[in-house]
Design an enzyme around this catalytic site. Structure first.
Site, PDB file in Angstrom:
ATOM      1  CG  HIS A 136     -49.624  -3.903 -30.035  1.00 49.74           C
ATOM      2  ND1 HIS A 136     -49.851  -5.218 -30.348  1.00 49.74           N
ATOM      3  CD2 HIS A 136     -50.835  -3.351 -29.819  1.00 49.74           C
ATOM      4  CE1 HIS A 136     -51.165  -5.454 -30.320  1.00 49.74           C
ATOM      5  NE2 HIS A 136     -51.773  -4.335 -29.994  1.00 49.74           N
ATOM      6  CG  ASP A 213     -46.281  -1.660 -34.873  1.00 50.27           C
ATOM      7  OD1 ASP A 213     -47.145  -1.285 -35.697  1.00 50.27           O
ATOM      8  OD2 ASP A 213     -46.567  -2.112 -33.743  1.00 50.27           O
ATOM      9  CD  GLN A 216     -52.435   2.678 -32.659  1.00 48.22           C
ATOM     10  OE1 GLN A 216     -53.101   3.680 -32.921  1.00 48.22           O
ATOM     11  NE2 GLN A 216     -53.010   1.549 -32.280  1.00 48.22           N
ATOM     12  CE  LYS A 239     -54.406  -1.031 -34.779  1.00 47.04           C
ATOM     13  NZ  LYS A 239     -55.330  -1.354 -33.694  1.00 47.04           N
ATOM     14  CB  CYS A 379     -52.049  -5.435 -26.935  1.00 47.63           C
ATOM     15  SG  CYS A 379     -53.581  -6.333 -27.091  1.00 47.63           S
TER      16      CYS A 379
END
Lengths: 421, 130
Positions: A136, A213, A216, A239, A379
């Site tokens: 991202h 990261d 997600q 999220k 993104c």
């Protein structure tokens, strides 16, 4: 035995979706008299009433700044705020709550690492930072800063056509100059779940730290930072059923000690004099300014909600919905999906394109049917360039999505094809 | 048919599927390109201005959503043969009237991309905020 019996039943959802849906006030609304079909949880999830009530309860009953107010309200707000930190630590199996700093977002968390550990810390000219093509923008741009200000060299592991990372290339790119390896646990476009445990292990072999990261991943699958042996890990509250404006930075204790703060101000100091200051202890030195107290408390309740469902069950549910969706997509002519075909290797994020229809037009027409999907570059422009795509449409699933939502999506796609026939 | 399908009326789909004046233009005297970062829409305009300050010919290239590409196609039909003065004075209402569809604020950017590119082509410092 009981579990085996339950598994044997065909088409039995692992989560009680109607009961979950009943917890989400927004799912009761309609869009132009159509049932709301929300398939954009990879952008932001909807919120259960438990989270909404927890944040309003904070403002209604015990609003006070944390850590310093010497009165009952402040005691309560501090207790709840720090309680949320402990819940988050348990959720990702951190060794201690002090390894969790609250930020405003995954983006801020990664910026703290890039600035505080990279730019102001260890990285010298010529040191290498190894990322991947599927990141991202928030895991690209902060490292550009380190390149621009410190002369670090940025390298990237490419993505194979099937949407998985080219790990043999990763081995070639890792050198004794590699100081940081930064990788997403789960792609927000392809859904690919990366073998971060293996990636971190190899990074450690050359003396690099591994930044993960998990924006997600944290909402959708069990995470154990100790098992992964991640050095830093970042994710967002919004999220994963939590409020917007609250993010998490995890770091191993000794690495957080070595990381400089990004924001100077109140809360993050031990003592301040004219011209100089000493930082507060980890993790408070990363929380300059009054934090998002309601956001942290709401995130704590979101963690409670997910924990009660069980992250294994959440993951299994999404695999089932994704499998069903991929099978339906496969039967559509003129529609292409991206990312691994094997649901064991991917999360519930399905990017797709329709021949003759631009993704923005797909989203507009699905919107008429009350279906919310995302369109654009997500993104992740370097990844879109890798696949030579200007944009894709993207549907993403969560705990409140049932198979009927997939059916609605497929019907909507057929409608798009009629309009652009 | 639901209200919002109006966005995909016949004239829009017609210009999208059968764009007018699409391609490169040999001997173009003014060229400009811009993108809509939101959608990744791209429009390139090529203009051939003759000795009497008239847009003798025009072509566009690009890719993107139906609204952005239909709007670019329609724009070329509007400005072909127009004087530079009239083309410079062209405002958003002219394009929106031609499109003739209801647009959300987000899709307005798609619809007005080609006008923006025209203003850049006719420069030097176009005011595209109006």
């Amino acid at each position: 035995m009981a579990r085996k019996d339950r598994m044997a039943k065909p088409a039995k959802m692992l989560l009680n979706v109607p009961a979950i849906q009943a917890d989400f006030p927004i799912l009761k609304r309609t869009v132009r008299d159509k049932r709301l079909v929300y398939l954009d949880s990879a952008a932001t999830s909807q919120k259960p009433k438990q989270v909404i009530e927890a944040t309003s309860d904070y403002y209604a009953r015990y609003n006070a700044n944390v850590h310093r107010a010497i009165y009952e309200l402040g005691e309560e707000s501090t207790r709840e705020y720090e309680g949320a930190r402990e819940k988050v630590a348990d959720f990702i199996h951190a060794k201690a709550a002090s390894e969790i700093a609250f930020t405003k977002s995954t983006t801020e968390s990664i910026n703290v690492i890039a600035y505080g550990y990279g730019l102001k810390g260890k990285i010298q000219k010529g040191d290498e930072i190894l990322g991947t093509v599927m990141e991202h923008h928030s895991n690209h741009v902060p490292w550009h800063f380190v390149k621009d200000h410190k002369g670090a060299v940025l390298k990237y592991v490419d993505v194979a056509d099937d949407g998985t990372l080219q790990l043999e290339q990763y081995d070639d790119l890792l050198t004794r100059h590699t100081k940081i390896v930064t990788v997403t646990l789960c792609s927000n476009v392809l859904g690919t779940i990366n073998p971060v445990k293996e990636i971190a292990k190899r990074a450690h072999e050359v003396g690099a730290v591994c930044v993960v990261d998990a924006a997600q991943a944290a909402p959708h699958m069990p995470i154990d930072v100790q098992s992964l042996d991640a050095d830093f890990l970042a994710f967002s509250g919004h999220k994963m059923l939590g409020p917007t404006g609250i993010g998490v930075l995890y770091g191993k204790a000794e690495l957080l000690e070595e990381t400089e703060p990004l924001l100077g101000g109140g809360e993050m100091i031990r003592e301040v004099h004219l011209g100089w200051a000493k930082w507060n202890d980890v993790p408070y030195k990363f929380e300059g300014g009054t934090p998002n107290i309601a956001g942290a408390i709401g995130l704590g309740v979101a963690v409670d909600y997910l924990t009660k469902l069980g992250m294994d069950a959440v993951r299994a549910h999404e695999m089932e919905v994704t499998q069903y969706a991929l099978e339906k997509f496969d039967r559509l002519k003129g529609v292409t999906t991206y990312g691994p075909k094997d649901v064991k290797k991917r999360a519930g994020v399905v990017s797709f394109t329709i021949e003759g229809a631009h993704p923005h037009d797909i989203a507009s027409i699905l919107d008429v049917e009350g279906i919310c999907i995302r369109s654009g570059h997500h993104c992740a422009q370097p990844l879109m360039e890798r696949f030579d795509l200007p944009a894709t449409a993207r549907a993403s699933f969560y705990i409140y999505n049932g198979l009927d939502d997939v059916d609605a999506l497929i019907a909507g796609i057929k409608r798009v094809q009629e309009v652009f026939a | 048919m639901a209200v919002s399908y109006e966005m995909y009326q016949e004239q829009i789909l017609d210009h999208y599927k059968h764009p007018r004046n699409k391609g490169s233009l040999a001997g173009a005297t003014k060229n400009a390109r811009d993108t809509n970062p939101l959608c990744g829409d791209e429009v390139v305009l090529h203009l051939k201005v003759d000795g009497s300050d008239r847009i003798a010919d025009v072509r566009f290239e690009g890719q993107g959503c139906a609204i952005s590409q239909a709007s670019a196609s329609m724009l070329t039909t509007i400005v072909k043969g127009m004087s530079l003065g009239d083309a410079t004075a062209l405002d958003r209402d002219a394009i929106l009237k031609k499109l003739g569809i209801p647009l959300s604020a987000v899709r307005l950017k798609c619809a007005l991309l080609s006008l923006h590119v025209l203003k850049v082509a006719l420069g030097p410092k176009p005011d595209v905020s109006k």
